[in-house]
Design a protein around this motif. Structure first.
Motif: not given
Length: 148
Positions: A37-45, A48-53
């Motif tokens: 369990y750790a913070p999630l790093t995402v690159e916007i665009g 990497q995550v569902i569209q709504g998020m």
């Protein structure tokens, strides 16, 4: 962007979180003992995550918290009959080393997707490969840790 999150279904069931304390409180930690369990790093665009998020995270700054409510069409879509596959019971039994799958069990397809066995008889086995969260409205409590 780095964030902490907790995802809930409409009935308030927690189905995913980055926070170990929440995972322990809700029983997720027991269900997935090997998970970190750790913070999630995402690159916007980068999808990497569902569209709504992704849409809900745009414009948030470090330290901000937000509750995102995401309808199925911007999450995992609606369940579709096209995602329910039929297999010949005997052929599937051979592929599984002689075992007959049971209703309610899960099989992994060659592409890695998980399917739930929803029907078994002598002739045919039906496996539902719809995403587990298809048809669900999801709520995510997010806290932005860092924006890079």
């Amino acid at each position: 962007m780095t964030l902490e999150y907790t995802g809930r279904l409409e009935d308030e069931t927690v189905f995913d979180t980055s926070r170990k304390s929440v995972a322990e409180e809700t029983g997720l930690a027991e269900a997935q003992p090997e998970r970190e369990y750790a913070p999630l790093t995402v690159e916007i665009g980068a999808e990497q995550v569902i569209q709504g998020m992704e849409e809900g995270l745009i414009g948030l700054a470090a330290g901000e918290t937000e509750t995102l409510t995401i309808p199925p069409e911007k999450a995992y879509g609606e369940p579709s009959d096209d995602n329910v596959e039929e297999f010949d019971t005997e052929e599937l039994r051979e592929m599984l080393g002689g075992q007959t799958p049971e209703e309610g069990s899960y099989l992994e397809a060659q592409n890695g997707s998980q399917g739930e066995v929803v029907h078994v008889d002598e002739e045919v086995v039906r496996v539902d490969f719809n995403p587990r969260l298809a048809g669900e409205t999801l709520t995510f409590d997010v806290e932005i840790v860092d924006v890079n």
